[in-house]
Each structure stands twice: as C-alpha cells, then as structure tokens.
Design an enzyme around this catalytic site. Structure first.
Site, PDB file in Angstrom:
ATOM      1  N   SER A 268       1.107  -0.886  -0.229  1.00  0.00           N
ATOM      2  CA  SER A 268      -0.013   0.089   0.038  1.00  0.00           C
ATOM      3  C   SER A 268       0.629   1.491  -0.210  1.00  0.00           C
ATOM      4  CB  SER A 268      -1.260  -0.210   0.869  1.00  0.00           C
ATOM      5  OG  SER A 268      -0.342  -0.221   2.252  1.00  0.00           O
ATOM      6  N   LYS A 269       0.317   2.480  -0.773  1.00  0.00           N
ATOM      7  CA  LYS A 269       1.203   4.080   0.221  1.00  0.00           C
ATOM      8  C   LYS A 269       2.047   3.456   1.123  1.00  0.00           C
ATOM      9  CE  LYS A 269       0.579   8.602  -1.073  1.00  0.00           C
ATOM     10  NZ  LYS A 269      -0.048   9.637  -1.263  1.00  0.00           N
ATOM     11  N   ARG A 270       1.378   3.070   1.836  1.00  0.00           N
ATOM     12  CA  ARG A 270       2.040   3.433   3.010  1.00  0.00           C
ATOM     13  C   ARG A 270       2.925   2.666   4.239  1.00  0.00           C
ATOM     14  NH1 ARG A 270       2.535   8.782   4.516  1.00  0.00           N
ATOM     15  NH2 ARG A 270       3.070   8.040   7.209  1.00  0.00           N
ATOM     16  N   ARG A 271       3.341   1.302   2.771  1.00  0.00           N
ATOM     17  CA  ARG A 271       3.542   0.520   3.159  1.00  0.00           C
ATOM     18  C   ARG A 271       4.920   0.080   1.581  1.00  0.00           C
ATOM     19  NH1 ARG A 271       2.238  -2.263   8.211  1.00  0.00           N
ATOM     20  NH2 ARG A 271       2.804  -4.135   7.585  1.00  0.00           N
TER      21      ARG A 271
ATOM     22  N   ALA B 144       4.666   1.329  -1.449  1.00  0.00           N
ATOM     23  CA  ALA B 144       4.369   1.114  -2.572  1.00  0.00           C
ATOM     24  C   ALA B 144       3.950   2.502  -2.492  1.00  0.00           C
ATOM     25  CB  ALA B 144       2.619   0.913  -2.687  1.00  0.00           C
TER      26      ALA B 144
END
Length: 507
Positions: free
Chosen positions: A246-249, A251
């Site tokens: 995800s964007k916060r992980r 990506a």
C-alpha cells in the site's frame, strides 16, 4: 494490452502487469498495446497519464500501439471511444439483455448499507428490471437520470485461467450490474469487453485482483456473441512482511526507483522474477533473454514478495517512501534485496560509457565533483570505474567519489574530536599504520585482516577498534564500508590520511 487508469502513478504492481503483457507479446511475436482507461472523469488527471507513460518509457516498454504511437485500432483513450460503446449497449437493449435503471445513488447506498449490517453480500434487487416500455419512456420524458444495467440470470460462470486454473462463480452473487453510468460513460467491465474485441486482443493478462470481474466480462461477451480472449490473472505482490503493498507500506511510483539510481534493465529484470521464473533457473537476464524465455504457464499462483523494503518492526509506523529523504529511507531499505544485487551486477557489467552517462546526473549534484569534472574528467572517470563494483545504485557513487577526492581532512563534529583524543584511538591508529606498512594490503579482504591484526596488537575489538580506525582515517564517525574504501585509496594513502588527521606516527 496494458490498460492503466490515469488516477495516480504507476506502482510496482501495475508495472509488473505491464511487463508481463510486454514480454508475452514479444515472446509470441505479437503486438503490445497501451490503452488508457479514463472513464472515471472525477478522478482522472492528465499529469497521471503523463507519469504512467513516462514510467513505461523509462522501463523500456515501448508500445506498438497507444495514445502516443497511434495505430489502426485507435483511439487509445476510452473517453474518445464513447461511440464504440454506444453501438454495443444499443445491441444489448434491443435484445432485452440490458435495461435502464432509475434508482438513485441514495437508494442504492441505503440498500448496500442494509446488506452490510445483515452481513450479506450486496446484490442489486432488480427493482427496475421489470419496468415496462411505457414506464421507461415516461421516466425518460420526465428527465429522470438513469444508468444501464446488464441482466444476469441464475447460473454458474467458469473462468478457464492460464495461471489460476478453472475458477467457478455463482451468478446469483453477481446480480444485475451497471454497464453505463448515469453520466453516459461506460463502466469498467463493459468498456474493456468492447475495447478488447474491437482491438482484437487475444490475451488479457492482469492482476489476480481482477479475477472477480472476469465472470461479468464473460457474460457480456456471451450476450454479444463475441469470442473470449484467453485470461491470465497473475499473482498478488506483497511486501517483505507478507502483507499487501500500500502507499503507506512501501508502494510508490516507479519513477522513485529511477531517481534513486536504479537502472531500468535491472529493475525490469527484478520485476520479471516477481511471480515468474525461467525454466533454467537463471535470474540475471538481459532484456532480450527475458523476451525469449517468458512463458505465461510458468507464472506462479502464490503471492510474490517485493523485498526492497524491510518488514516494519512491531509498533513501527507505516511510511510513505516518496515523503522521505534518501537518508531517512535507509532505515527502511533492505540492502540485501534481490533488486540491489541485480542492480549492482548491471552497474558492474554494463559497458562503462553507458553506466558513466547514467551516473553523471548524480555526480553533477555534488559541487566538488562538478569542479573535478570540469578540471580533470578523465581522473573522475577512472575513479568511478574503480568504485562501480561496490555500487548498489548510481547515487551511491557520490559518497565514494567525494571520499576519494577528499583533500580537506577536517575532523567532523565534537564526538569525533573527543574520540581522537583518547589514548586507545592513538594506539589503534599507530598499530594500524604499522600493519599497513608491513602487509601492504590491496583487497577489501586484506584490509579487513589488517584491521583485525591491529586489534590484536592494540587489545581492542568491536567499536573500540573500528571507530578509532574510521575517525583516524576519515575524520568522521560514519561513512563508507572501510575495507572497500581502503582498497580503493590504497594503503599508502590511508597511512598518509591517518598521519594528517591524528598526528601520530607508526613505530
């Protein structure tokens, strides 16, 4: 075909999907098409399309047909193909296989919320399915907004997937779904069917997250008497913690890796190994080898791990790579990742002129190196050639080169100054110079042994050995891996540096 939506950047998952389409087309002597699916008019951004196309260009995935290239099956933006979809929806309406739906957004949201509270999957209840022709005409005449829904009868839909095998779906859990929105734009599931047929797409290769859309698309194909393409739904990509990207992980945009100093061929090679493996087991492959070896049948069902970032520790906050500086990123980057291994190998083995040209933008970011570039470019080229074996990224060349050309050997900070005054530091420095003069080490391994020998003579080890050597030879508490740095500088230069910084002499 690769069909991105211009609502954000191209991330690793999307780029891997594009790559598998590209490699399959090349391996089969086929045509690779880029089609922009821009029917979400509220979220579309021209800048996103530009970034996506730029990312594909950097990765070397040059389309045979697309919005920039043109082609005989265009236009290649869905927003410019509304007349195509109108033709097919009219056919479905004439055959009574689709119907206008006048349900408002508020009605539909209320029904969806009710289903959620009951713990049931939401399926449209068919309220408008039985409207007569007169009722439909009256509602239209009154100016009521409407969408077009596709009729789904009870039954089973089977997907014969090249990667996932046969997957069966109960159509009762699909329900009558929207194929044209109230604003006149087609839904995703309807537009892709029309476009794939019109563009003569033979294979649809996409992420496994789209598998649930496939039964809807098969039903539309069947209703329109259109031949089915072959489907291949490739595995999900997860992070090193086995959790969805995800964007916060971790990506982030593909261009992020370009800016960090990764070579496009290395990144392409790495992505190819996310969910696919060649039958000969070779991992380091040129683009030509990838194109020749790629087989859809060798794609894995299992999630593939993007190991570039370390797994987050318990209690550690999520992070957005694009929002962090290179220094801040270091604590998240897995330096042992396969991407770093591949990139290092490409930097070492690609011809010098190619790598030098790619490295220059990073070198020009440093004022000292720019001055050397102007005064003695050949010297800088030789230095770069000597350090590239140690580089994981092109950006890594800058600290190596600045350290090599360092002339102002000042001590950096109070901590380093205090450490230099300690008797242990002076003892270690004196003994290390003595070992260097006698052993004349040349390789990183030999310098490492010399450091250990100095430790024995000084009765020092761990940080009480390595930190004094670092400060005595560089003036800093942190920096490049010492054995590598020393092997490039040479033992005589290291001795000269220690003398200049510490003022001690070897016994």
């Amino acid at each position: 075909r690769f069909a991105p939506s211009p609502t954000g950047y191209l991330h690793v998952g999307g780029a891997r999907t594009a790559l598998f389409n590209y490699l399959f087309a090349k391996s089969q002597g086929g045509t690779f098409i880029i089609r922009v699916e821009d029917t979400d008019i509220e979220r579309n951004k021209a800048e996103s399309e530009k970034m996506i196309l730029e990312s594909l260009q950097w990765l070397g995935m040059h389309a045979d047909e697309g919005p920039a290239e043109g082609g005989s099956y265009g236009p290649y933006r869905q927003s410019e193909r509304l007349d195509v979809y109108r033709k097919y929806v009219d056919r479905l309406l004439e055959k009574k296989l689709a119907y206008p739906c006048f349900c408002t957004s508020a009605e539909l949201e209320s029904k969806q919320e009710k289903s959620k509270k009951m713990g049931l999957p939401h399926v449209y209840d068919g309220k408008c399915r039985g409207l007569s022709d007169k009722e439909i005409a009256d509602r239209k005449a009154a100016g009521d907004e409407f969408a077009i829904r596709f009729k789904v009868d009870p039954g089973e839909v089977s997907v014969d997937d090249i990667v996932q095998g046969r997957v069966k779906f109960d159509s009762r859990l699909i329900g009558d779904f929207i194929i044209v929105k109230s604003n006149g734009f087609p839904s995703y599931n309807f537009a892709v069917v029309c476009d794939d047929h019109e563009m003569e797409i033979t294979h649809v290769i996409r992420g496994v997250g789209h598998l649930s859309n496939t039964p809807r698309q098969i039903l539309i194909h069947q209703a329109l008497d259109l031949p089915l393409p072959a489907y291949a739904h490739i595995s999900e990509i997860v992070g090193a913690d086995r959790k969805k990207m995800s964007k916060r992980r971790g990506a982030t945009s593909i261009l992020f890796f370009r800016d960090l100093g990764y070579l496009s061929d290395a990144f392409t090679n790495y992505m190819a190994l996310l969910g696919w493996y060649p039958d000969d087991g070779v991992e380091y492959m040129s683009r030509a080898e990838l194109e020749a070896k790629f087989e859809l049948e060798r794609c894995s069902k299992s999630p593939s791990m993007f190991d570039f970032f370390k797994p987050l520790k318990e209690g550690e906050d999520d992070f957005d790579p694009a929002a962090l500086s290179r220094t801040e990123l270091q604590k998240y980057i897995n330096n042992k990742s396969k991407l770093n291994w591949l990139n290092n190998r490409y930097i070492r083995e690609v011809d010098f002129e190619t790598v030098w040209k790619l490295a220059l933008p990073y070198i020009r970011q440093d004022r000292q190196l720019v001055n050397i570039l102007k005064s003695d470019e050949e010297q800088l080229r030789r230095a770069f050639d000597s350090v590239r074996v140690y580089l994981d990224t092109l950006a890594d060349a800058v600290p190596y080169l600045t350290e090599l050309f360092k002339t102002d050997l000042k001590v950096d900070g109070d901590e380093a100054t205090a450490l230099l005054k300690e008797e242990n530091t002076r003892t270690v420095a004196r003994n290390f110079m003595q070992v260097l003069a006698a052993a004349k080490p040349g390789t990183p391994e030999q310098f490492s042994e010399a450091m250990k020998e100095a430790g024995k003579l000084s009765e020092a080890k761990g940080k009480h050995l390595f930190m004094p050597i670092r400060v005595a030879s560089t003036g800093s508490m942190q920096g490049l891996e010492l054995p590598m740095l020393f092997s490039i500088l040479g033992h005589e230069t290291v001795i000269q540096r220690i003398r200049a910084i510490t003022g001690v002499e070897a016994e």
